[in-house]
Motif scaffolding. Sequence first.
Motif, PDB file in Angstrom:
ATOM      1  N   THR A  55       0.803  -1.231   0.000  1.00  0.00           N
ATOM      2  CA  THR A  55       0.000   0.000   0.000  1.00  0.00           C
ATOM      3  C   THR A  55       0.833   1.276   0.000  1.00  0.00           C
ATOM      4  O   THR A  55       0.312   2.348  -0.289  1.00  0.00           O
ATOM      5  N   SER A  56       2.123   1.173   0.336  1.00  0.00           N
ATOM      6  CA  SER A  56       2.973   2.364   0.304  1.00  0.00           C
ATOM      7  C   SER A  56       4.394   1.949  -0.050  1.00  0.00           C
ATOM      8  O   SER A  56       4.820   0.823   0.221  1.00  0.00           O
ATOM      9  N   PHE A  57       5.135   2.887  -0.643  1.00  0.00           N
ATOM     10  CA  PHE A  57       6.502   2.638  -1.083  1.00  0.00           C
ATOM     11  C   PHE A  57       7.406   3.714  -0.500  1.00  0.00           C
ATOM     12  O   PHE A  57       7.080   4.896  -0.531  1.00  0.00           O
ATOM     13  N   ILE A  58       8.565   3.283   0.036  1.00  0.00           N
ATOM     14  CA  ILE A  58       9.431   4.222   0.747  1.00  0.00           C
ATOM     15  C   ILE A  58      10.771   4.451   0.061  1.00  0.00           C
ATOM     16  O   ILE A  58      11.540   5.306   0.476  1.00  0.00           O
ATOM     17  N   SER A  59      11.070   3.682  -0.987  1.00  0.00           N
ATOM     18  CA  SER A  59      12.351   3.863  -1.667  1.00  0.00           C
ATOM     19  C   SER A  59      12.296   5.106  -2.545  1.00  0.00           C
ATOM     20  O   SER A  59      11.263   5.768  -2.663  1.00  0.00           O
ATOM     21  N   ASP A  60      13.426   5.403  -3.185  1.00  0.00           N
ATOM     22  CA  ASP A  60      13.481   6.579  -4.042  1.00  0.00           C
ATOM     23  C   ASP A  60      13.048   6.268  -5.476  1.00  0.00           C
ATOM     24  O   ASP A  60      13.239   7.071  -6.387  1.00  0.00           O
ATOM     25  N   ALA A  61      12.463   5.086  -5.685  1.00  0.00           N
ATOM     26  CA  ALA A  61      11.909   4.781  -7.009  1.00  0.00           C
ATOM     27  C   ALA A  61      10.865   5.839  -7.344  1.00  0.00           C
ATOM     28  O   ALA A  61      10.011   6.165  -6.512  1.00  0.00           O
ATOM     29  N   PRO A  62      10.901   6.400  -8.539  1.00  0.00           N
ATOM     30  CA  PRO A  62      10.101   7.595  -8.824  1.00  0.00           C
ATOM     31  C   PRO A  62       8.606   7.372  -8.967  1.00  0.00           C
ATOM     32  O   PRO A  62       7.819   8.268  -8.698  1.00  0.00           O
ATOM     33  N   ASN A  63       8.156   6.185  -9.380  1.00  0.00           N
ATOM     34  CA  ASN A  63       6.739   6.086  -9.745  1.00  0.00           C
ATOM     35  C   ASN A  63       6.120   4.707  -9.552  1.00  0.00           C
ATOM     36  O   ASN A  63       5.434   4.196 -10.442  1.00  0.00           O
ATOM     37  N   PRO A  64       6.324   4.062  -8.388  1.00  0.00           N
ATOM     38  CA  PRO A  64       5.731   2.729  -8.208  1.00  0.00           C
ATOM     39  C   PRO A  64       4.231   2.786  -7.926  1.00  0.00           C
ATOM     40  O   PRO A  64       3.707   3.772  -7.402  1.00  0.00           O
ATOM     41  N   ILE A  65       3.549   1.697  -8.282  1.00  0.00           N
ATOM     42  CA  ILE A  65       2.134   1.548  -7.948  1.00  0.00           C
ATOM     43  C   ILE A  65       1.846   0.057  -7.832  1.00  0.00           C
ATOM     44  O   ILE A  65       2.582  -0.773  -8.371  1.00  0.00           O
ATOM     45  N   SER A  66       0.790  -0.300  -7.111  1.00  0.00           N
ATOM     46  CA  SER A  66       0.421  -1.701  -6.918  1.00  0.00           C
ATOM     47  C   SER A  66      -1.043  -1.906  -7.286  1.00  0.00           C
ATOM     48  O   SER A  66      -1.820  -0.950  -7.408  1.00  0.00           O
ATOM     49  N   LEU A  67      -1.423  -3.176  -7.430  1.00  0.00           N
ATOM     50  CA  LEU A  67      -2.814  -3.480  -7.760  1.00  0.00           C
ATOM     51  C   LEU A  67      -3.779  -3.023  -6.674  1.00  0.00           C
ATOM     52  O   LEU A  67      -4.870  -2.533  -6.975  1.00  0.00           O
ATOM     53  N   ILE A  68      -3.381  -3.158  -5.419  1.00  0.00           N
ATOM     54  CA  ILE A  68      -4.282  -2.753  -4.338  1.00  0.00           C
ATOM     55  C   ILE A  68      -4.533  -1.248  -4.366  1.00  0.00           C
ATOM     56  O   ILE A  68      -5.620  -0.770  -4.033  1.00  0.00           O
ATOM     57  N   GLN A  69      -3.536  -0.481  -4.800  1.00  0.00           N
ATOM     58  CA  GLN A  69      -3.718   0.966  -4.914  1.00  0.00           C
ATOM     59  C   GLN A  69      -4.644   1.319  -6.074  1.00  0.00           C
ATOM     60  O   GLN A  69      -5.338   2.327  -6.030  1.00  0.00           O
ATOM     61  N   ILE A  70      -4.639   0.491  -7.102  1.00  0.00           N
ATOM     62  CA  ILE A  70      -5.501   0.734  -8.253  1.00  0.00           C
ATOM     63  C   ILE A  70      -6.933   0.295  -7.978  1.00  0.00           C
ATOM     64  O   ILE A  70      -7.899   1.008  -8.290  1.00  0.00           O
ATOM     65  N   LEU A  71      -7.087  -0.887  -7.357  1.00  0.00           N
ATOM     66  CA  LEU A  71      -8.397  -1.512  -7.216  1.00  0.00           C
ATOM     67  C   LEU A  71      -9.038  -1.303  -5.847  1.00  0.00           C
ATOM     68  O   LEU A  71     -10.225  -1.605  -5.660  1.00  0.00           O
ATOM     69  N   ASN A  72      -8.243  -0.836  -4.879  1.00  0.00           N
ATOM     70  CA  ASN A  72      -8.735  -0.619  -3.508  1.00  0.00           C
ATOM     71  C   ASN A  72      -9.240  -1.902  -2.850  1.00  0.00           C
ATOM     72  O   ASN A  72     -10.175  -1.895  -2.054  1.00  0.00           O
ATOM     73  N   LYS A  73      -8.586  -3.018  -3.198  1.00  0.00           N
ATOM     74  CA  LYS A  73      -8.899  -4.282  -2.532  1.00  0.00           C
ATOM     75  C   LYS A  73      -7.709  -5.223  -2.701  1.00  0.00           C
ATOM     76  O   LYS A  73      -6.948  -5.114  -3.663  1.00  0.00           O
ATOM     77  N   GLU A  74      -7.563  -6.142  -1.730  1.00  0.00           N
ATOM     78  CA  GLU A  74      -6.474  -7.112  -1.818  1.00  0.00           C
ATOM     79  C   GLU A  74      -6.754  -8.140  -2.905  1.00  0.00           C
ATOM     80  O   GLU A  74      -7.893  -8.502  -3.170  1.00  0.00           O
ATOM     81  N   ILE A  75      -5.667  -8.594  -3.514  1.00  0.00           N
ATOM     82  CA  ILE A  75      -5.758  -9.559  -4.602  1.00  0.00           C
ATOM     83  C   ILE A  75      -5.039 -10.838  -4.188  1.00  0.00           C
ATOM     84  O   ILE A  75      -3.999 -10.792  -3.518  1.00  0.00           O
ATOM     85  N   ASN A  76      -5.581 -11.975  -4.582  1.00  0.00           N
ATOM     86  CA  ASN A  76      -4.957 -13.266  -4.293  1.00  0.00           C
ATOM     87  C   ASN A  76      -3.702 -13.415  -5.146  1.00  0.00           C
ATOM     88  O   ASN A  76      -3.782 -13.558  -6.369  1.00  0.00           O
ATOM     89  N   ARG A  77      -2.537 -13.400  -4.505  1.00  0.00           N
ATOM     90  CA  ARG A  77      -1.273 -13.430  -5.238  1.00  0.00           C
ATOM     91  C   ARG A  77      -1.058 -14.757  -5.953  1.00  0.00           C
ATOM     92  O   ARG A  77      -0.495 -14.801  -7.045  1.00  0.00           O
ATOM     93  N   GLN A  78      -1.488 -15.850  -5.332  1.00  0.00           N
ATOM     94  CA  GLN A  78      -1.287 -17.163  -5.947  1.00  0.00           C
ATOM     95  C   GLN A  78      -2.062 -17.284  -7.254  1.00  0.00           C
ATOM     96  O   GLN A  78      -1.568 -17.868  -8.233  1.00  0.00           O
ATOM     97  N   ASP A  79      -3.256 -16.738  -7.283  1.00  0.00           N
ATOM     98  CA  ASP A  79      -4.051 -16.772  -8.507  1.00  0.00           C
ATOM     99  C   ASP A  79      -3.329 -16.053  -9.639  1.00  0.00           C
ATOM    100  O   ASP A  79      -3.267 -16.553 -10.778  1.00  0.00           O
ATOM    101  N   ILE A  80      -2.800 -14.876  -9.342  1.00  0.00           N
ATOM    102  CA  ILE A  80      -2.092 -14.108 -10.377  1.00  0.00           C
ATOM    103  C   ILE A  80      -0.848 -14.853 -10.834  1.00  0.00           C
ATOM    104  O   ILE A  80      -0.562 -14.932 -12.037  1.00  0.00           O
ATOM    105  N   LEU A  81      -0.105 -15.408  -9.883  1.00  0.00           N
ATOM    106  CA  LEU A  81       1.109 -16.149 -10.234  1.00  0.00           C
ATOM    107  C   LEU A  81       0.788 -17.291 -11.186  1.00  0.00           C
ATOM    108  O   LEU A  81       1.455 -17.461 -12.221  1.00  0.00           O
ATOM    109  N   GLU A  82      -0.208 -18.086 -10.864  1.00  0.00           N
ATOM    110  CA  GLU A  82      -0.542 -19.245 -11.693  1.00  0.00           C
ATOM    111  C   GLU A  82      -0.993 -18.809 -13.088  1.00  0.00           C
ATOM    112  O   GLU A  82      -0.647 -19.436 -14.098  1.00  0.00           O
ATOM    113  N   LYS A  83      -1.738 -17.729 -13.170  1.00  0.00           N
ATOM    114  CA  LYS A  83      -2.188 -17.228 -14.473  1.00  0.00           C
ATOM    115  C   LYS A  83      -1.005 -16.751 -15.313  1.00  0.00           C
ATOM    116  O   LYS A  83      -0.945 -17.013 -16.523  1.00  0.00           O
TER     117      LYS A  83
END
Length: 242
Positions: free
Chosen positions: A136-164
């Motif tokens: 949900t948050s990034f602390i490094s100096d990477a300029p522009n990170p984003i995650s699926l939870i930030q886009i969708l406002n809900k947690e995603i099953n990581r195993q499902d995505i990995l298998e796909k």
Amino acid sequence: MLNIIAYRSLGSTNLQLKELAAQKELLSGTCLTTEEQWAGRGQRGSSWESETGKNLIFSVYYKLDLPIEWNFYLVEVAALSIKKVLDNYCKFISIKWPNDIYYKDKKIAGILIENDLQGKKISSSIMGIGLNVNQTSFISDAPNPISLIQILNKEINRQDILEKILKEMNLLVQQILTNKLNIHEQYNACLYRKNELRPYRDDGGEFLAEILEVDTEGFLHLKTDKNELRKYTFKEVKYLVL
């Protein structure tokens, strides 16, 4: 059936998978994952920030017999695999040349591919991937990170995505031998900033240009606002954000 080896903590999934492949014969398509990676690497030595247990950090091993000149098709396979799966979750996913996955103007995934060579052939490849899923948050100096939870406002099953992703990747790796030009066309169709007049910088300074294509060797072809045609390899040109 997917062959997945899971670790709790590792220095690098790419390095660990390379060591395992040196010790014993691995099935092509073997995937190694970790919840925490403390020495992860990106392209040209850059680092990858990932909160423990929140994202996907994995590498996939493929036994191959491909001409060296086909190495960029492996980049395209890895990038397209992620792009195709993420398209099922949200819009505005693109591939930033050569091998970053973007949501709009933000980076959601990175890829590091390392090939082993025998003569003029690629004998095996390890595709390392970091995908931001539930951080949900990034602390490094990477300029522009984003995650699926930030886009969708809900947690995603990581195993499902990995298998796909693994299933998609396995299919595309097989297609390199039969339909590699189709893979290349798909990659070009998904490019970040394709056919948009946007700012860039090279050794000569800043300029405006549009992306025409990436060729099969991985070179980026631009056309400037002055109708100059320019060709770049990785790190020779920088994308600028206004």
